[in-house]
Scaffold this motif. Structure first.
Motif, PDB file in Angstrom:
ATOM      1  N   ASP A 208      73.536  22.740  66.411  1.00  0.00           N
ATOM      2  CA  ASP A 208      73.084  21.448  65.545  1.00  0.00           C
ATOM      3  C   ASP A 208      71.749  21.241  65.423  1.00  0.00           C
ATOM      4  N   SER A 209      71.067  22.428  65.880  1.00  0.00           N
ATOM      5  CA  SER A 209      69.590  22.278  65.785  1.00  0.00           C
ATOM      6  C   SER A 209      68.897  22.540  64.501  1.00  0.00           C
ATOM      7  N   GLY A 210      70.028  22.827  63.217  1.00  0.00           N
ATOM      8  CA  GLY A 210      69.487  22.994  62.231  1.00  0.00           C
ATOM      9  C   GLY A 210      69.230  24.351  61.781  1.00  0.00           C
ATOM     10  N   THR A 211      69.429  25.346  62.609  1.00  0.00           N
ATOM     11  CA  THR A 211      69.216  26.674  62.321  1.00  0.00           C
ATOM     12  C   THR A 211      70.603  27.246  61.698  1.00  0.00           C
ATOM     13  N   GLY A 212      71.631  26.692  61.750  1.00  0.00           N
ATOM     14  CA  GLY A 212      72.990  26.762  61.597  1.00  0.00           C
ATOM     15  C   GLY A 212      73.661  28.135  62.121  1.00  0.00           C
ATOM     16  N   ARG A 213      73.129  28.519  63.389  1.00  0.00           N
ATOM     17  CA  ARG A 213      73.725  29.666  64.153  1.00  0.00           C
ATOM     18  C   ARG A 213      75.295  29.286  64.525  1.00  0.00           C
ATOM     19  N   GLN A 214      75.933  30.257  64.414  1.00  0.00           N
ATOM     20  CA  GLN A 214      77.364  30.228  64.740  1.00  0.00           C
ATOM     21  C   GLN A 214      77.589  30.766  66.060  1.00  0.00           C
ATOM     22  N   PHE A 215      78.373  30.223  66.967  1.00  0.00           N
ATOM     23  CA  PHE A 215      78.793  30.771  68.381  1.00  0.00           C
ATOM     24  C   PHE A 215      80.384  30.484  68.606  1.00  0.00           C
TER      25      PHE A 215
END
Length: 155
Positions: free
Chosen positions: A118-125
């Motif tokens: 949810d930091s805005g980077t859209g990184r998935q995990f």
């Protein structure tokens, strides 16, 4: 006795069956030691059950069957699976025999749904371990085929 083309079932047994629930995580701790509630992510949404049994034919052939109804949850799904195996027994003498067989799994593919940073980077995990440093990838669908050859000698 059930027969088809001179081959008859001489024994059959349902070894086990029943419903079950996968153990699921309810909390996970991130790298900042913050505890997150993930209990709804992996809560099982279907009735899980399995059946396991075998058939033995008069040709010294055994067929093993296993069925699993799979898993459905918000973040992880596993499709229905059937494992089928065939084993042939060859008696070589009064004191020895050879058995050979093959079994394989059809279905049972696991599919994960990623969580997004949810930091805005859209990184998935992966939600179950919050591994934000690893790129999210779907698990590989392994082909589970087993071949077995045994020789037994009785002293």
């Amino acid at each position: 006795m059930i027969c088809f083309i001179k081959t008859c079932i001489v024994s059959a047994q349902l070894l086990n069956s029943g419903s079950y629930n996968n153990a699921t995580l309810t909390t996970v701790v991130d790298s900042n030691n913050v505890v997150h509630d993930i209990s709804t992510f992996y809560k099982v949404q279907n009735n899980q059950f399995n059946l396991r049994g075998y058939l033995i034919f008069n040709s010294n052939t055994r067929v093993d069957l296993y069925f699993d109804s799979g898993l459905k949850s918000q973040k992880r799904n596993r499709s229905k699976a059937l494992i089928a195996g065939v084993t042939q027994l060859v008696i070589t003498s009064n004191n020895s025999h050879i058995s050979f067989g093959v079994s394989t799994k059809f279905g049972g593919k696991t599919t994960e749904v990623a969580c997004t940073d949810d930091s805005g980077t859209g990184r998935q995990f992966f939600c179950d371990n919050l591994a934000t440093l690893e790129p999210f990838t779907q698990p590989k669908n392994n082909v589970n085929t087993k071949v077995e050859l045994k020789y037994r000698y009785k002293f």
